[in-house]
Design a protein around this motif. Sequence first.
Motif, short mmCIF file in Angstrom:
data_model
loop_
_atom_site.label_atom_id
_atom_site.label_comp_id
_atom_site.label_asym_id
_atom_site.label_seq_id
_atom_site.Cartn_x
_atom_site.Cartn_y
_atom_site.Cartn_z
N THR A 153 48.65 9.41 65.88
CA THR A 153 50.00 8.92 66.18
C THR A 153 50.60 8.17 64.99
N SER A 154 51.87 7.86 65.10
CA SER A 154 52.54 7.03 64.10
C SER A 154 53.51 6.11 64.82
N ASP A 155 54.09 5.19 64.07
CA ASP A 155 55.08 4.30 64.66
C ASP A 155 56.34 5.04 65.06
N CYS A 157 56.26 8.27 66.53
CA CYS A 157 56.07 9.26 67.59
C CYS A 157 54.64 9.24 68.13
N LEU A 195 51.06 16.53 62.06
CA LEU A 195 51.06 15.23 62.72
C LEU A 195 52.44 14.61 62.52
N GLY A 197 53.70 11.52 61.58
CA GLY A 197 54.06 10.73 60.41
C GLY A 197 55.43 10.10 60.59
N ASP A 198 56.26 10.17 59.56
CA ASP A 198 57.62 9.65 59.67
C ASP A 198 58.66 10.77 59.81
N PRO A 200 58.65 13.20 62.74
CA PRO A 200 58.17 13.85 63.97
C PRO A 200 59.05 14.99 64.45
N HIS A 267 49.51 15.23 68.35
CA HIS A 267 50.71 16.01 68.06
C HIS A 267 50.37 17.45 67.68
#
Length: 338
Positions: A153-155, A157, A195, A197-198, A200, A267
């Motif tokens: 995951t990321s901030d 998504c 994935l 990342g920034d 999504p 993801h």
Amino acid sequence: MINFEYARASDVPDAVRQITADPTARFIAGGTNLIDLMKYDVESPTQLIDITHLPLKTIEETSTGGLRIGALVPNSDLAYHPLVEERCPLLSSAILAGASQQLRNMASTGGNLLQRTRCFYFYDVATPCNKREPGSGCSAINGINRINAILGTSDACIATHPSDMCVALAALEATVHVVGPAGERSIAFADFHRLPGDTPQIDTNLAPTEIIVAIEMPPKGFAANYSYLKIRDRLSYAFALVSVAAALELDGGRIKEARIALGGVAHKPWRKAEAEAILRGEAPDRAAFARAADIMLRDAKGYAHNTFKVGLARRAVERTLTQAANGTPQIQAIKKIR
């Protein structure tokens, strides 16, 4: 109402020409996901390019002993094809675990790879979602996130990939063949999905002007020792909370090669090379499988409503590997976990 133009592609080069001329257009085959997205105003393509008449509906043997699956082969035809059932039954089992018979009859093989997430907030256009509108925020992180991701995951998504078929394709190390303005190229399945990342909003490494033409299965299909286990809220027509594709090659009572892929937790279909590597040379027992499961879930991070997935996934990995080792794969028609 969404207004759009309709066109039909006569062949693959024509499909590429049309999508290149209008990158905001979308290809349509079975439409089992795209039509939903249009109904919910999540996507509003300017044009739909019908590719159902392209010659991409065959399953053929390759010169190396694998299979080349046309992108327009319906999921139901793929699952029940004799060569698939014989050589890579893990793929057949995963497909039969997904959706309903009616959807499998319509859904195309290539389209299955391009399914978009089933995150509640992605489908709710009244809420912020970075996949729909980059930079708007992720409502799921502090919202109702029971179905969301615990890995990768990321901030931006925490969405999950919804496909069952893709989990098996990841474990079997398939190859995706695509065609674009520059010609044909091949993408290893591990590199096809991304994935979040920034970015999504970008689900795959398929270029906007490319079309999937085939999926190639390698000769090794792990037909003797495999299993696909899907854990869901109800026994039919539900997306996975956690799913596991496991494949083993046994030799002299030891594990010669192992493949593990998880669905419903990230993801993209989730693999961990280290978890597979520690199984090589080991006896196929619960202790070895538990160690592999621990490595698969080592970086898992739960959110308010989905922390249960961490333990659930760990137990599912152990159970699926045990099924594979025993040569007793999960029977999708029965549903009861063996």
